[in-house]
Design a protein around this motif. Sequence first.
Motif, PDB file in Angstrom:
ATOM      1  N   SER A  64      -9.538   1.357   2.838  1.00 56.62           N
ATOM      2  CA  SER A  64      -9.110   2.527   3.620  1.00 56.62           C
ATOM      3  C   SER A  64      -7.633   2.821   3.414  1.00 56.62           C
ATOM      4  O   SER A  64      -7.226   3.983   3.251  1.00 56.62           O
ATOM      5  N   ASP A  65      -6.812   1.776   3.399  1.00 59.54           N
ATOM      6  CA  ASP A  65      -5.378   1.966   3.158  1.00 59.54           C
ATOM      7  C   ASP A  65      -5.131   2.464   1.737  1.00 59.54           C
ATOM      8  O   ASP A  65      -4.228   3.279   1.501  1.00 59.54           O
ATOM      9  N   LEU A  66      -5.929   1.977   0.810  1.00 59.92           N
ATOM     10  CA  LEU A  66      -5.786   2.406  -0.575  1.00 59.92           C
ATOM     11  C   LEU A  66      -6.136   3.884  -0.716  1.00 59.92           C
ATOM     12  O   LEU A  66      -5.422   4.640  -1.389  1.00 59.92           O
ATOM     13  N   GLU A  67      -7.222   4.306  -0.081  1.00 61.61           N
ATOM     14  CA  GLU A  67      -7.593   5.719  -0.107  1.00 61.61           C
ATOM     15  C   GLU A  67      -6.478   6.579   0.467  1.00 61.61           C
ATOM     16  O   GLU A  67      -6.135   7.639  -0.079  1.00 61.61           O
ATOM     17  N   LYS A  68      -5.876   6.141   1.574  1.00 60.84           N
ATOM     18  CA  LYS A  68      -4.789   6.900   2.195  1.00 60.84           C
ATOM     19  C   LYS A  68      -3.578   6.993   1.267  1.00 60.84           C
ATOM     20  O   LYS A  68      -2.920   8.040   1.188  1.00 60.84           O
ATOM     21  N   ALA A  69      -3.299   5.917   0.527  1.00 61.50           N
ATOM     22  CA  ALA A  69      -2.164   5.935  -0.397  1.00 61.50           C
ATOM     23  C   ALA A  69      -2.370   6.983  -1.481  1.00 61.50           C
ATOM     24  O   ALA A  69      -1.451   7.755  -1.813  1.00 61.50           O
ATOM     25  N   TYR A  70      -3.569   7.023  -2.055  1.00 57.65           N
ATOM     26  CA  TYR A  70      -3.868   8.043  -3.058  1.00 57.65           C
ATOM     27  C   TYR A  70      -3.787   9.442  -2.430  1.00 57.65           C
ATOM     28  O   TYR A  70      -3.237  10.370  -3.036  1.00 57.65           O
ATOM     29  N   ALA A  71      -4.349   9.580  -1.234  1.00 54.18           N
ATOM     30  CA  ALA A  71      -4.365  10.887  -0.568  1.00 54.18           C
ATOM     31  C   ALA A  71      -2.953  11.377  -0.277  1.00 54.18           C
ATOM     32  O   ALA A  71      -2.667  12.582  -0.396  1.00 54.18           O
ATOM     33  N   ASP A  72      -2.053  10.482   0.113  1.00 57.50           N
ATOM     34  CA  ASP A  72      -0.676  10.880   0.411  1.00 57.50           C
ATOM     35  C   ASP A  72      -0.023  11.531  -0.806  1.00 57.50           C
ATOM     36  O   ASP A  72       0.697  12.525  -0.693  1.00 57.50           O
ATOM     37  N   VAL A  73      -0.285  10.971  -1.990  1.00 56.33           N
ATOM     38  CA  VAL A  73       0.300  11.517  -3.216  1.00 56.33           C
ATOM     39  C   VAL A  73      -0.320  12.876  -3.547  1.00 56.33           C
ATOM     40  O   VAL A  73       0.384  13.843  -3.842  1.00 56.33           O
ATOM     41  N   VAL A  74      -1.650  12.938  -3.486  1.00 55.69           N
ATOM     42  CA  VAL A  74      -2.353  14.176  -3.819  1.00 55.69           C
ATOM     43  C   VAL A  74      -1.915  15.317  -2.902  1.00 55.69           C
ATOM     44  O   VAL A  74      -1.631  16.437  -3.357  1.00 55.69           O
ATOM     45  N   GLU A  75      -1.843  15.036  -1.609  1.00 55.99           N
ATOM     46  CA  GLU A  75      -1.503  16.087  -0.641  1.00 55.99           C
ATOM     47  C   GLU A  75      -0.030  16.485  -0.724  1.00 55.99           C
ATOM     48  O   GLU A  75       0.315  17.660  -0.565  1.00 55.99           O
ATOM     49  N   ALA A  79     -12.321   2.272  -7.469  1.00 57.14           N
ATOM     50  CA  ALA A  79     -13.446   3.193  -7.613  1.00 57.14           C
ATOM     51  C   ALA A  79     -13.967   3.636  -6.248  1.00 57.14           C
ATOM     52  O   ALA A  79     -14.266   4.816  -6.029  1.00 57.14           O
ATOM     53  N   THR A  80     -14.069   2.692  -5.319  1.00 52.82           N
ATOM     54  CA  THR A  80     -14.568   3.012  -3.975  1.00 52.82           C
ATOM     55  C   THR A  80     -13.626   3.954  -3.249  1.00 52.82           C
ATOM     56  O   THR A  80     -14.048   4.947  -2.639  1.00 52.82           O
ATOM     57  N   ALA A  81     -12.325   3.671  -3.314  1.00 50.73           N
ATOM     58  CA  ALA A  81     -11.334   4.507  -2.629  1.00 50.73           C
ATOM     59  C   ALA A  81     -11.301   5.909  -3.217  1.00 50.73           C
ATOM     60  O   ALA A  81     -11.233   6.903  -2.476  1.00 50.73           O
ATOM     61  N   CYS A 133       0.813  -1.216   0.000  1.00 52.04           N
ATOM     62  CA  CYS A 133       0.000   0.000   0.000  1.00 52.04           C
ATOM     63  C   CYS A 133       0.845   1.264   0.000  1.00 52.04           C
ATOM     64  O   CYS A 133       0.338   2.355   0.290  1.00 52.04           O
ATOM     65  N   GLU A 134       2.120   1.134  -0.326  1.00 52.03           N
ATOM     66  CA  GLU A 134       2.987   2.307  -0.350  1.00 52.03           C
ATOM     67  C   GLU A 134       3.170   2.781  -1.782  1.00 52.03           C
ATOM     68  O   GLU A 134       3.617   2.020  -2.644  1.00 52.03           O
ATOM     69  N   PRO A 135       2.840   4.057  -2.064  1.00 54.33           N
ATOM     70  CA  PRO A 135       3.030   4.567  -3.421  1.00 54.33           C
ATOM     71  C   PRO A 135       4.502   4.776  -3.734  1.00 54.33           C
ATOM     72  O   PRO A 135       5.300   5.120  -2.861  1.00 54.33           O
ATOM     73  N   SER A 136       4.856   4.540  -4.979  1.00 55.72           N
ATOM     74  CA  SER A 136       6.231   4.762  -5.425  1.00 55.72           C
ATOM     75  C   SER A 136       6.206   5.303  -6.847  1.00 55.72           C
ATOM     76  O   SER A 136       5.206   5.181  -7.558  1.00 55.72           O
ATOM     77  N   TRP A 137       7.309   5.894  -7.258  1.00 58.99           N
ATOM     78  CA  TRP A 137       7.450   6.333  -8.638  1.00 58.99           C
ATOM     79  C   TRP A 137       8.115   5.213  -9.430  1.00 58.99           C
ATOM     80  O   TRP A 137       9.284   4.877  -9.226  1.00 58.99           O
ATOM     81  N   GLY A 138       7.336   4.608 -10.308  1.00 57.66           N
ATOM     82  CA  GLY A 138       7.858   3.569 -11.181  1.00 57.66           C
ATOM     83  C   GLY A 138       8.444   2.376 -10.480  1.00 57.66           C
ATOM     84  O   GLY A 138       9.299   1.677 -11.042  1.00 57.66           O
ATOM     85  N   ALA A 139       7.995   2.098  -9.246  1.00 63.23           N
ATOM     86  CA  ALA A 139       8.520   0.983  -8.445  1.00 63.23           C
ATOM     87  C   ALA A 139      10.010   1.144  -8.186  1.00 63.23           C
ATOM     88  O   ALA A 139      10.668   0.186  -7.759  1.00 63.23           O
ATOM     89  N   ALA A 140      10.539   2.353  -8.392  1.00 62.10           N
ATOM     90  CA  ALA A 140      11.977   2.591  -8.199  1.00 62.10           C
ATOM     91  C   ALA A 140      12.271   3.517  -7.033  1.00 62.10           C
ATOM     92  O   ALA A 140      13.326   3.392  -6.394  1.00 62.10           O
ATOM     93  N   TYR A 141      11.354   4.451  -6.744  1.00 61.30           N
ATOM     94  CA  TYR A 141      11.581   5.425  -5.677  1.00 61.30           C
ATOM     95  C   TYR A 141      10.307   5.582  -4.847  1.00 61.30           C
ATOM     96  O   TYR A 141       9.218   5.755  -5.409  1.00 61.30           O
TER      97      TYR A 141
END
Length: 525
Positions: A140-151, A177-179, A87-95
């Motif tokens: 819920s974790d998925l929504e937070k992952a998207y939110a972390d990037v947006v914020e 879609a739900t997140a 559930c951790e966002p990354s750039w291109g699975a590299a960073y």
Amino acid sequence: MSSIETTRRLSPWRVGIALLALGGLGTAAVFGMQSWAANATAEPDEPWFAAYVDVTATPHYAFETPADPTAPDVMLSFVVASPTADCEPSWGAAYTLDEASSALDLDRRIARLQQNGGAVAVSFGGQANDELALTCTDTSDLEKAYADVVERYGTGTIDLDIEGDALRDRAANIRRATAIADLQSARRAAGEPLAVWLTLPVAPGGMTEDATTTIAEFLAADVDLAGVNLMTMNYGASLEDGVTMVDAAESALSEARRQLGALYTRAGQSISDRDLRSKIGATPMIGQNDVSDEVFTIADAEELNAWALEEKLGRVSMWSANRDQECGSNYVATAIVSDACSGVSQDGDTFTAVLSAGFTGSLALDEHLITTPEPTTAAEAVDDPATSPYPIWAADGSYVTGAKVVWHRNVYEAKWWTRGDLPDNPVLNSWETPWQLIGPVMPGETPVPQAVLPAGTYPDWSGTVAYQKRDRVLFGGVPFEAKWWTQGDSPEASAADADSSPWVALTQKQIDVLMAPAADPTPVP
């Protein structure tokens, strides 16, 4: 996705500076500017252009100082799931986001672009690696992952590039879609915008069932879609011989718009044609595509730009800004697929300048748009025979190929023989309906004389009569001619199977010739 001078835009940052300069309005001016930005978007803003930037590709592309200052907005790609944390966002699975800040100086470069009046959107997914919803199974974790990037990046627009296996993963699509629905609702409740674009593959015949199902799932989850961006590239076997890349793109975008309208109708939402057009985006792959015989040239870009402006598309992008230059002489072969050049001759032009010409809107303003379905009334859909050019469609009527009818103030033409099929039934594929929408009934129209002949012109068809080749009959007033000897074969079925039917309907031109008065004989001197 795979590995001109125009009017300068006024960003909200520039608008704010201008307001502050007007007589020392101070805080009140800033508040007024924010209120205007939030409320001046009840209708679609000007269409906008933003090129995709591959953040992790090397050499790194300096998006923060764009070569074309009239097109400063960018789509940063791609945020995907970290290979070490689901559930951790990354750039291109590299960073990770923190690693990108230090290794790529990404946060500072984004701030620099925003300081210069540009805006960023973040694109999740892409062809390679795992989009977050594929691995993060807790909503819920998925929504937070998207939110972390947006914020973190202060963006009000996100782009979800769903393709390949990800497009076929129904469970992941529903989670996503739900997140996104929850995140969008939370941000709007807090007074923050979040425009959501779906980027999907398309063929010249339109979107696949997986793509339309994905859109339907987002609408069912109450996501307010800013629009659907179509990847007009890499058509493969769906591109027929002799069809140009631009012709394929125009066909794909037109059919996708019709499909999107049907999806909104099925979701119980009626949106205007203007809103529907503004919800369509086009993203070609510039230069040499991944498919060897598919090449998108500068001339193609000029033609697509003109068509997109005429059709009032809401968005144009391209893959990618990294590639917007000719391959140098240091390449063994210049006509190649590269992350750093287009693989075609650009004759001193840039795809950015050509595709962005006339697209004077901006991400910063468009992100405030909220879709407002239009109410429909019975009066709007009433068809009046006196002001309709063709007969009003009737459920018990039989219509041959080419027959035109009016339904809900639009003109439709039958593609084959039909009875009982609603002309405006919201189908997703054109082959599901016998009707082709021609366009609206125009003001001041009156009935067009039908291609029929008066009773008695020819005998009415009878199932008990044997007919010889070239015999003519009337069936429902329409004249038919026999192609060979026949008895008991109804002319009604000729449109459904023209090759095997012994009957062919006479065209209006043939009728005009047959009914023309005979010329007077030339007098003999």
